[in-house]
Design a protein around this motif. Sequence first.
Motif, mmCIF file in Angstrom:
data_model
loop_
_atom_site.group_PDB
_atom_site.id
_atom_site.type_symbol
_atom_site.label_atom_id
_atom_site.label_comp_id
_atom_site.label_asym_id
_atom_site.label_seq_id
_atom_site.Cartn_x
_atom_site.Cartn_y
_atom_site.Cartn_z
ATOM 1 N N ALA A 91 0.834 -1.237 0.146
ATOM 2 C CA ALA A 91 0.083 0.067 -0.050
ATOM 3 C C ALA A 91 0.854 1.248 -0.048
ATOM 4 N N ILE A 92 2.102 1.110 0.690
ATOM 5 C CA ILE A 92 2.841 2.453 0.673
ATOM 6 C C ILE A 92 3.881 2.312 -0.603
ATOM 7 N N GLY A 93 3.910 1.234 -1.162
ATOM 8 C CA GLY A 93 4.865 1.030 -2.281
ATOM 9 C C GLY A 93 6.090 0.674 -1.786
ATOM 10 N N THR A 94 6.514 -0.091 -0.813
ATOM 11 C CA THR A 94 7.877 -0.514 -0.625
ATOM 12 C C THR A 94 7.909 -1.947 -0.418
ATOM 13 N N VAL A 95 8.739 -2.608 -0.326
ATOM 14 C CA VAL A 95 9.118 -4.002 0.187
ATOM 15 C C VAL A 95 9.627 -4.220 1.424
ATOM 16 N N SER A 96 9.417 -5.274 2.067
ATOM 17 C CA SER A 96 9.763 -5.536 3.521
ATOM 18 C C SER A 96 11.348 -6.075 3.431
ATOM 19 N N ARG A 97 11.631 -6.998 2.298
ATOM 20 C CA ARG A 97 12.882 -7.562 2.530
ATOM 21 C C ARG A 97 13.291 -7.913 1.018
ATOM 22 N N SER A 98 14.724 -8.357 0.822
ATOM 23 C CA SER A 98 15.265 -8.854 -0.545
ATOM 24 C C SER A 98 15.929 -10.124 -0.054
ATOM 25 N N ASP A 99 15.512 -11.379 -0.385
ATOM 26 C CA ASP A 99 15.943 -12.647 0.152
ATOM 27 C C ASP A 99 16.873 -13.339 -0.817
ATOM 28 N N VAL A 100 17.842 -13.921 -0.215
ATOM 29 C CA VAL A 100 19.073 -14.606 -1.087
ATOM 30 C C VAL A 100 18.895 -16.152 -1.100
ATOM 31 N N LYS A 101 19.417 -16.674 -2.182
ATOM 32 C CA LYS A 101 19.404 -17.893 -2.291
ATOM 33 C C LYS A 101 20.838 -18.438 -2.263
ATOM 34 N N VAL A 102 21.499 -19.145 -1.732
ATOM 35 C CA VAL A 102 22.665 -19.559 -1.716
ATOM 36 C C VAL A 102 22.959 -20.803 -2.522
ATOM 37 N N SER A 103 23.937 -20.986 -3.467
ATOM 38 C CA SER A 103 24.136 -22.123 -4.235
ATOM 39 C C SER A 103 25.584 -22.530 -4.005
ATOM 40 N N VAL A 104 26.123 -23.756 -3.491
ATOM 41 C CA VAL A 104 27.469 -24.235 -3.532
ATOM 42 C C VAL A 104 27.515 -25.613 -4.383
ATOM 43 N N THR A 105 28.415 -25.593 -5.295
ATOM 44 C CA THR A 105 28.735 -26.774 -6.038
ATOM 45 C C THR A 105 30.256 -27.323 -5.876
#
Length: 382
Positions: A91-105
């Motif tokens: 409603a106020i045009g913002t985002v609460s968080r940006s998540d991270v996906k960690v990949s290891v090979t």
Amino acid sequence: MKNLSSKKINKASSLFFCAFMAGCASTDMAVTYDANGSAVSQADTFIGSDSEKHMKDVKKVGLLSCNVMFGMTTSASASTSGGFRAGNTRAIGTVSRSDVKVSVTYTAQGIEERDLQRIADRACDDAEKQLSNAGFQLVSHDIIKANSHYKNIQAGGRASPFEYKGDGGTRYLVLARSGEAVTDSRYIGASKGLAQSFKSVSGESTAQLEAQMMKELNISGVNINLLVDFAELQGDGHKSWAGLSNKDNAKVSSKVELAVTGDLRFQPAGNIKCARASLMNPADVCSILPHHQPVFAAKQTIASPAKFYSSIDNVTTTSDKVTSGVTKALGMLSALGGVSSSVARDITRYQVNVLPDVYQAEAFTLSSGFMGMAAAKAAEVR
């Protein structure tokens, strides 16, 4: 080589790590395999069983298939995630968080297919010796190979080595004995599985041909599958429990060591059931119900402390870094656009530089150890 979907590789992998119904192979218990110890004394620790009551009167056996699956590239991932009501700020045009996906090979480098074939051939030859040492009367593999049903089974298999590929670059190679095909139904894939279904109508599926061959030779069948892996990776998950709480950390743990799991399956001759194929086909169609086939499988990994590699190098590429940077940038742009959440990628790749001689020696020692313990466990419950 034809690649399979991640769904299929995950299913195939779970068959080994969980080893059917005998229990998942685990390294949680601090028990070390002693290569110099007796198979009998360690069998209960490392080997689980299912349907063992059907081992009664199993004496004369023949090896119907022997496959060794080698881990070439293994990977794992984990991610952070928002919990209950996370991101509920559109409603106020913002985002609460940006998540991270960690990949290891981790990828094994320096071990060639010819090296793997030597291990597979030696392990399968040794498996027959272990069965014999445990007191089973072993029919020569030359007699098995000369049987017409066995030739038909081989004609319907897949060329060895057979390659699996999954998401994240996971890669396995499955090898049968030299000159033989991979015929186990867990490898031949969906298309072959469909063909097998049609063949079963006329009694020509692999399982039916095996049963017919067993009846003809008056033997109980044995099927062996081994998995040789070089690294254990485990992510701590992608979601919080029921999505009710935030998961603010993403971690992938790793352990580089050579380890073997697998299963030893018996098809008792006394459990073969035969019936007429059809009114038009007077030939008998024979089979054995799956739950009438005893399985002896690794319930925890059989590992070696030997250092089988010269070094472990971080080989994360420029494109990996670019991908990570792009997804992070997209995450920030998404925030500016009012999207409720975004996921950035963090990619790391390692190369395990294998010492071929050490790898081959240890892989054989571990596979022989598994077979010795599984055969001893099987003989004990006859």
